[in-house]
Design a protein around this motif. Structure first.
Motif: not given
Length: 240
Positions: A34-45, A225-228
Motif C-alpha cells: 500500500r506504499s505509494s512511494c513503492s507504487f511509483r517505483v513499481r510503475i517505473a520498473l 495496473r500491474d503496480a496497483v
C-alpha cells in the motif's frame, strides 16, 4: 516471502521492454503493497520492462524497524532498491537511478528542457507537499495525540491543497498524460497519489477534472495496473 515480478507491463503506452531485462534480473525491490512511494517505483520498473524480485516489508507489523532493514535504509522507509551490491533508498533517488541506468527503456524524462522542468515540479508537489503528510507515521501520531477522526480530515485537506495546485500547473501542459502524450515522470508520481485519494481517503475528485481524467487513463495502462496495491504479492487476499 520474496516474489519474482516480470516487467511485461512495459509494453504499455508505446514503451517496449527492450533487450536489457535479463541484465536487470538482479534487481530487488523492498516494498509494501500500500506504499505509494513503492507504487511509483513499481510503475517505473514495469514501464521500463525490468524484471525484479519483490521483497515485502510489512509496515503495519513494523518490519521496517528491524535491525536488518535499517542496514538497508537507516530512516526505515520503503522502497529500497538493491542492484547487486548497490543499495539505494528513496523513491525519487531510485527513479533517477533507473532512468540513468536504463535510459533506453521508456525514458521518463522528456528531452525538452521546459517540459522536463514541469515534470520535476509536479513530481515534487506530490513527493514533498502531499505524500509525506499522509505517511503512516504522521497518521498514527495524529490519531494518538489528537483523536481517531483527525487523520482523515488532515489528509483530505493536504491532498486537496496539492491537487488544486496541480490542476493549475497541468492546465497548460496536459495531453493524454500529465505533460503531453507520453508517459513521463510526473505520471509516475501522480498515479499512486490519485489512486490513494480515491481508494483510501475518499477525496471528492469532481473538483479536479484533469487529475480525474488522468486517473481513468492510468487505470487502462498495464504497467500502471500491474503496480496497483491490490495486485502485489503481499496484499491481503479478499475474503470469500
Amino acid at each position: 516471502m520474496a516474489a519474482a515480478v516480470g516487467g511485461g507491463g512495459g509494453g504499455a503506452a508505446g514503451a517496449g521492454a527492450g533487450s536489457g531485462a535479463g541484465a536487470a534480473s538482479k534487481l530487488k525491490l523492498y516494498s509494501y503493497w500500500r506504499s505509494s512511494c513503492s507504487f511509483r517505483v513499481r510503475i517505473a520498473l514495469n514501464l521500463k520492462g525490468l524484471e525484479y524480485e519483490y521483497v515485502p516489508v510489512n509496515l503495519v507489523k513494523g518490519e521496517q524497524l528491524s535491525a536488518e532493514f535499517s542496514k538497508l535504509n537507516p530512516i526505515s522507509y520503503v522502497p529500497v532498491l538493491a542492484d547487486g551490491d548497490f543499495v539505494l533508498a528513496d523513491s525519487f533517488a531510485i527513479l533517477m537511478y533507473l532512468e540513468e541506468r536504463y535510459p533506453q527503456h521508456h525514458p521518463l524524462l522528456p528531452g525538452d528542457l521546459k517540459k522536463r522542468a514541469i515534470n520535476y515540479q509536479a513530481a515534487n508537489i506530490v513527493s514533498s507537499s502531499i505524500q509525506p503528510l499522509q505517511n503512516l507515521y504522521v497518521l498514527k501520531f495524529l490519531e494518538e495525540k489528537v483523536g481517531p477522526s483527525e487523520p482523515l480530515a488532515w489528509v483530505q485537506f493536504h491532498i486537496g491543497r496539492g491537487f488544486s495546485a496541480l490542476e493549475k500547473i497541468l492546465a497548460d501542459h496536459a495531453g493524454k498524460y500529465a505533460t503531453g502524450d507520453e508517459v513521463c515522470l510526473a505520471d509516475v508520481f501522480l498515479a499512486p497519489q490519485i489512486y490513494a485519494a480515491v481508494k483510501r481517503f475518499n477525496v471528492d475528485m469532481s473538483q479536479y477534472p484533469i487529475l480525474s481524467k488522468l486517473h481513468e487513463t492510468y487505470c487502462e495502462i498495464p504497467a500502471f495496473r500491474d503496480a496497483v496495491p491490490e495486485n502485489q504479492p503481499d496484499a491481503p487476499q479478499p475474503q470469500a
